[in-house]
Scaffold this motif. Structure first.
Motif, PDB file in Angstrom:
ATOM      1  N   LEU A  80     -19.791   6.301   7.531  1.00 67.97           N
ATOM      2  CA  LEU A  80     -20.721   7.721   6.956  1.00 67.97           C
ATOM      3  C   LEU A  80     -19.944   9.024   6.087  1.00 67.97           C
ATOM      4  O   LEU A  80     -21.134   8.913   4.937  1.00 67.97           O
ATOM      5  N   ASN A 103     -38.312  16.440  -1.843  1.00 69.43           N
ATOM      6  CA  ASN A 103     -38.417  17.346  -1.129  1.00 69.43           C
ATOM      7  C   ASN A 103     -38.703  17.438   0.641  1.00 69.43           C
ATOM      8  O   ASN A 103     -39.654  17.918   1.073  1.00 69.43           O
ATOM      9  N   TYR A 104     -38.175  16.636   1.340  1.00 63.46           N
ATOM     10  CA  TYR A 104     -39.075  15.459   2.374  1.00 63.46           C
ATOM     11  C   TYR A 104     -37.882  17.141   3.233  1.00 63.46           C
ATOM     12  O   TYR A 104     -38.675  17.841   4.503  1.00 63.46           O
ATOM     13  N   ALA A 143     -36.485  20.032   2.154  1.00 63.91           N
ATOM     14  CA  ALA A 143     -36.643  21.053   1.790  1.00 63.91           C
ATOM     15  C   ALA A 143     -37.393  22.929   2.736  1.00 63.91           C
ATOM     16  O   ALA A 143     -38.513  21.990   2.576  1.00 63.91           O
ATOM     17  N   VAL A 144     -36.678  23.455   2.025  1.00 65.83           N
ATOM     18  CA  VAL A 144     -37.508  24.995   3.645  1.00 65.83           C
ATOM     19  C   VAL A 144     -37.993  26.081   2.319  1.00 65.83           C
ATOM     20  O   VAL A 144     -37.309  25.713   0.817  1.00 65.83           O
ATOM     21  N   ALA A 145     -38.954  26.706   2.481  1.00 61.99           N
ATOM     22  CA  ALA A 145     -39.124  27.906   1.656  1.00 61.99           C
ATOM     23  C   ALA A 145     -38.633  28.901   1.198  1.00 61.99           C
ATOM     24  O   ALA A 145     -37.116  28.991   2.314  1.00 61.99           O
ATOM     25  N   GLY A 146     -37.580  28.773   0.453  1.00 60.79           N
ATOM     26  CA  GLY A 146     -36.385  30.147  -0.301  1.00 60.79           C
ATOM     27  C   GLY A 146     -35.109  29.185  -0.813  1.00 60.79           C
ATOM     28  O   GLY A 146     -34.706  29.784  -1.386  1.00 60.79           O
ATOM     29  N   PHE A 149     -32.038  20.652   2.778  1.00 60.20           N
ATOM     30  CA  PHE A 149     -30.875  20.148   3.184  1.00 60.20           C
ATOM     31  C   PHE A 149     -30.561  18.747   3.064  1.00 60.20           C
ATOM     32  O   PHE A 149     -29.651  18.207   3.525  1.00 60.20           O
ATOM     33  N   ARG A 150     -31.090  18.111   2.549  1.00 59.33           N
ATOM     34  CA  ARG A 150     -30.894  16.652   1.422  1.00 59.33           C
ATOM     35  C   ARG A 150     -31.335  16.774   0.155  1.00 59.33           C
ATOM     36  O   ARG A 150     -32.088  15.659   0.037  1.00 59.33           O
ATOM     37  N   ASP A 178     -27.926  11.482   0.487  1.00 53.06           N
ATOM     38  CA  ASP A 178     -28.147  11.483   1.886  1.00 53.06           C
ATOM     39  C   ASP A 178     -29.329  11.561   2.497  1.00 53.06           C
ATOM     40  O   ASP A 178     -29.625  11.672   3.735  1.00 53.06           O
ATOM     41  N   LEU A 207     -29.734   9.353   5.612  1.00 51.08           N
ATOM     42  CA  LEU A 207     -30.662   9.392   7.334  1.00 51.08           C
ATOM     43  C   LEU A 207     -32.014   8.515   7.216  1.00 51.08           C
ATOM     44  O   LEU A 207     -31.859   7.967   8.610  1.00 51.08           O
ATOM     45  N   THR A 210     -29.739   5.612   9.076  1.00 52.90           N
ATOM     46  CA  THR A 210     -29.443   5.937  10.192  1.00 52.90           C
ATOM     47  C   THR A 210     -30.387   5.728  11.540  1.00 52.90           C
ATOM     48  O   THR A 210     -29.972   5.516  12.299  1.00 52.90           O
ATOM     49  N   THR A 258     -40.832  34.505   1.071  1.00 54.30           N
ATOM     50  CA  THR A 258     -40.254  33.250   0.986  1.00 54.30           C
ATOM     51  C   THR A 258     -41.370  31.696  -0.124  1.00 54.30           C
ATOM     52  O   THR A 258     -40.315  31.265  -0.046  1.00 54.30           O
ATOM     53  N   GLY A 259     -42.072  31.694   1.374  1.00 57.29           N
ATOM     54  CA  GLY A 259     -42.566  30.525   0.332  1.00 57.29           C
ATOM     55  C   GLY A 259     -43.730  30.955  -0.036  1.00 57.29           C
ATOM     56  O   GLY A 259     -45.189  31.745   0.444  1.00 57.29           O
ATOM     57  N   GLU A 279     -32.299  25.969  11.298  1.00 58.87           N
ATOM     58  CA  GLU A 279     -33.347  26.583  10.220  1.00 58.87           C
ATOM     59  C   GLU A 279     -34.220  25.124   9.873  1.00 58.87           C
ATOM     60  O   GLU A 279     -33.170  24.490   8.927  1.00 58.87           O
ATOM     61  N   ARG A 322     -37.171  22.311   7.914  1.00 60.68           N
ATOM     62  CA  ARG A 322     -38.184  22.150   7.467  1.00 60.68           C
ATOM     63  C   ARG A 322     -38.932  21.105   8.615  1.00 60.68           C
ATOM     64  O   ARG A 322     -38.661  19.902   9.415  1.00 60.68           O
ATOM     65  N   HIS A 359     -39.772  15.463   9.885  1.00 58.66           N
ATOM     66  CA  HIS A 359     -39.002  16.199   8.875  1.00 58.66           C
ATOM     67  C   HIS A 359     -37.718  16.995   9.502  1.00 58.66           C
ATOM     68  O   HIS A 359     -36.509  17.297   8.637  1.00 58.66           O
ATOM     69  N   ARG A 399     -22.974  15.019  11.882  1.00 58.26           N
ATOM     70  CA  ARG A 399     -22.479  15.896  11.008  1.00 58.26           C
ATOM     71  C   ARG A 399     -23.683  16.896  10.256  1.00 58.26           C
ATOM     72  O   ARG A 399     -23.320  17.010   9.130  1.00 58.26           O
ATOM     73  N   GLU A 400     -24.826  16.523  10.256  1.00 62.90           N
ATOM     74  CA  GLU A 400     -25.734  17.223   9.426  1.00 62.90           C
ATOM     75  C   GLU A 400     -26.128  18.655   9.303  1.00 62.90           C
ATOM     76  O   GLU A 400     -26.680  18.864   8.727  1.00 62.90           O
TER      77      GLU A 400
END
Lengths: 353, 286
Positions: free
Chosen positions: A220, A274-275, A277-280, A284-285, A290, A294, A297, B86-87, B247, B249, B259, B283-284
């Motif tokens: 990994l 953007n898979y 991506a969260v608001a704000g 995360f990837r 990464d 995913l 994996t 925020t979005g 948190e 997505r 997601h 790990r993630e």
């Protein structure tokens, strides 16, 4: 399972009979060497001499984009109008396995009514195939199939041996009982055994899937992921063409002129930027490496841990599709420590020289 | 074309329920409180959730997103949320007025293992908007006070004005069945009489902990985890008794859209509550 025989000259009349009751979908040549599954209007279009279609048949059960419901301020109206009675003819064993994995996934825990309803309305008629250099289905044990179809046709020169896989499959035979021969002779059996033997020898590619979960865990943090990430175009092609990729996005498309929205489900790809991506602003990837991790994996480790088999049916589509040769074969080989002369290296050299 | 009408769709987990915004007011500059009731009275009263679970909320024209429930199932009928602008979906929520309708479906996720926490000491560490999901479990424990051992609350905010539910927490300091410690990183109001410093500066104030008998619950900004987890491990709380809510997505909430997948788990089905051991193992996660 009952097996009957059909003379090839009777195939078209059988398909005509079937198409009276449902849309017929079958492989059709799109470009020189590319096929697609298409709604058949003219039976001459059907081309069974194909290895793999561009998109897998998941598109019939899980369309690239469809309206799940119409939202209004006070009510939400479910929409199943995209679902119709379909017969998929000419699908290969690997793709039937792909559909089985999809079905297992969408029906477990919270059952997805859109998938289930489409599946209920789909008749599946399989067809035997011959491997090319990209086919990996013998390694994934998906080169033969024993469930997940109504009928399965094995091409033996002048005849088809027809496996009847479901009660509905038997009903289809009864549509034209006189063209199906119950008498499968010793000669037919010998011919079938010879065909099997020769087909088994025709496979040119293989992957050792047994070692993959451990290798994924051990590697990994390996630099190979950074290299792959550097090469990856993040185009999402691998996920679109993969028979077991099920990720989707949901869009709220406002309807012009009224207080309503079409809530639409459309294919997504975990390799796209953007898979995760969260608001704000948190993503995360963010790194391509990464996201590739995913994807692999999921295919080579997670699915095996959960279901005892890889989320790969060996169809070879990622091998044939990825423009920079990042695919199940080259990634598995890299994890096994082989130097993979991937196309992107050659590309890099050509650009820098 | 043969259009087939579905014969019997048992349930459609993707269809929201219309829900009414009963009350809304600002908690801070950019965080607003929403009290919501499912429009159908029977469904509103039969809605059952576990602390730490979430729902999917949709606003017409903007889309759908996951939100932690801030209210406790021990006070049924109304659902409460604290939401930061925020979005796209939250921007739309901030435009919504009292009595307007939204879409709501759920509850989803595992929530906190409140049954396993019975008779145990509960140490809750929240930072910033981390108060949103943890308020649910805090109120749940307080509403069922005799079922738990010590209840300790550590709450950190950047500035007094940014402390979510500030008055609610300040009044909790009066209770003698709750050990409530509040802190702000800096006091720009000049009126803060409590601790000043990051939330970890509250740890030395704690009376000694019985680690094996303690569940620690953590939620806050990513940077907070690093320091708080260190403190909790130093206190010898077992790693599988350190719980955190994460948190990701999400587009479906029911394990289909992919997601929120991490390894072979789905945050929406197997989370959003994970133990510190899960985090080390996968790990993630953070």
């Amino acid at each position: 399972m009952r097996i009957v025989k059909l003379h090839k000259s009777n195939l078209m009349s059988f398909l005509e009979e079937i198409s009276q009751e449902s849309e017929l979908w079958a492989p059709v040549k799109k470009y020189e060497d590319k096929h697609i599954f298409k709604n058949i209007e003219d039976f001459d279009q059907i081309d069974l001499d194909y290895t793999r279609t561009i998109l897998p048949p998941k598109k019939l059960l899980f369309p690239p984009s469809f309206r799940m419901y119409e939202a209004t301020p006070k009510k939400f109206h479910a929409d199943f109008s995209h679902i119709s009675k379909k017969t998929l003819f000419g699908v290969h064993p690997c793709d039937i396995h792909g559909l089985l994995i999809m079905e297992q996934f969408f029906k477990q825990s919270y059952e997805d009514p859109y998938f289930s309803e489409a599946r209920k309305n789909l008749t599946i008629i399989g067809h035997s195939c011959w491997p090319d250099e990209h086919c990996l289905c013998r390694s994934t044990q998906t080169h033969i199939v024993e469930e997940g179809y109504d009928l399965f046709f094995t091409d033996l020169d002048k005849n088809y041996l027809v496996w009847i896989g479901s009660s509905h499959g038997d009903d289809l035979i009864q549509l034209k009982p006189d063209i199906f021969d119950e008498d499968v002779t010793e000669k037919d059996i010998q011919q079938f055994m010879r065909w099997r033997e020769e087909r088994d020898k025709a496979f040119q590619s293989e992957i050792q899937f047994e070692a993959m979960p451990d290798l994924m865990e051990l590697k990994l943090g390996d630099s190979v992921w950074e290299e792959l990430g550097e090469a990856c175009l993040a185009c999402g092609s691998c996920t679109s063409v993969c028979p077991t990729c099920n990720c989707y996005n949901v869009r709220d498309n406002p309807v012009l002129g009224k207080e309503a929205s079409d809530i639409t489900r459309c294919w997504d790809a975990c390799t796209l930027e953007n898979y995760s991506a969260v608001a704000g602003g948190e993503n995360f990837r963010e790194k391509k490496s990464d996201r590739l991790k995913l994807w692999y994996t999921h295919k080579l480790q997670a699915f095996i841990s959960k279901y005892g088999k890889p989320a790969c049916v060996g169809c070879g589509r990622c091998v044939a599709t990825c423009p920079v040769d990042i695919n199940i074969k080259t990634v598995a080989q890299s994890l096994q420590g082989e130097k993979v002369d991937a196309f992107w290296r050659r590309l890099n050299q050509e650009v820098t020289q | 074309m043969n259009t087939t009408k579905p014969q019997s769709i048992k349930t459609n987990p993707f269809l929201p329920e219309p829900a009414r915004i009963v009350r809304t007011y600002d908690l801070t500059d950019d965080v607003r409180f929403f009290q919501v009731r499912i429009a159908d009275m029977e469904k509103a009263l039969s809605f059952r959730n576990r602390p730490g679970q979430f729902v999917m909320i949709s606003v017409l024209g903007a889309g759908e997103a996951p939100f932690s429930i801030s209210s406790t199932p021990s006070r049924p009928g109304l659902l409460e949320f604290c939401i930061r602008k925020t979005g796209i979906v939250t921007d739309a929520l901030f435009r919504i007025k009292e009595n307007d309708l939204i879409g709501l479906r759920g509850p989803y996720g595992n929530g906190f293992p409140v049954d396993n926490m019975v008779d145990k000491d509960i140490l809750i560490v929240m930072g910033g908007l981390g108060a949103a999901p943890l308020r649910s479990v805090l109120l749940y424990c307080l509403d069922n006070r005799d079922q738990f051992g010590r209840i300790i609350l550590l709450h950190g905010a950047k500035r007094p004005a940014e402390m979510i539910f500030r008055d609610e927490f300040l009044s909790m300091k009066e209770r003698d069945d709750l050990e409530c410690y509040l802190s702000v990183d800096e006091d720009d109001s000049g009126q803060w009489t409590d601790n000043i410093g990051v939330v970890t500066t509250l740890f030395p104030k704690l009376e000694s902990i019985d680690p094996a008998n303690t569940y620690a619950l953590v939620c806050g900004p990513p940077i907070m985890y690093k320091f708080v987890l260190k403190e909790l491990v130093n206190l010898h709380i077992p790693k599988d008794q350190i719980l955190m809510t994460l948190e990701r997505r999400m587009k479906c909430g029911v394990g289909k859209c992919g997601h929120c997948a991490i390894d072979y788990i789905y945050t929406c089905l197997d989370g959003p509550v994970f133990t510190y051991w899960d985090v080390l193992h996968m790990r993630e996660l953070i």
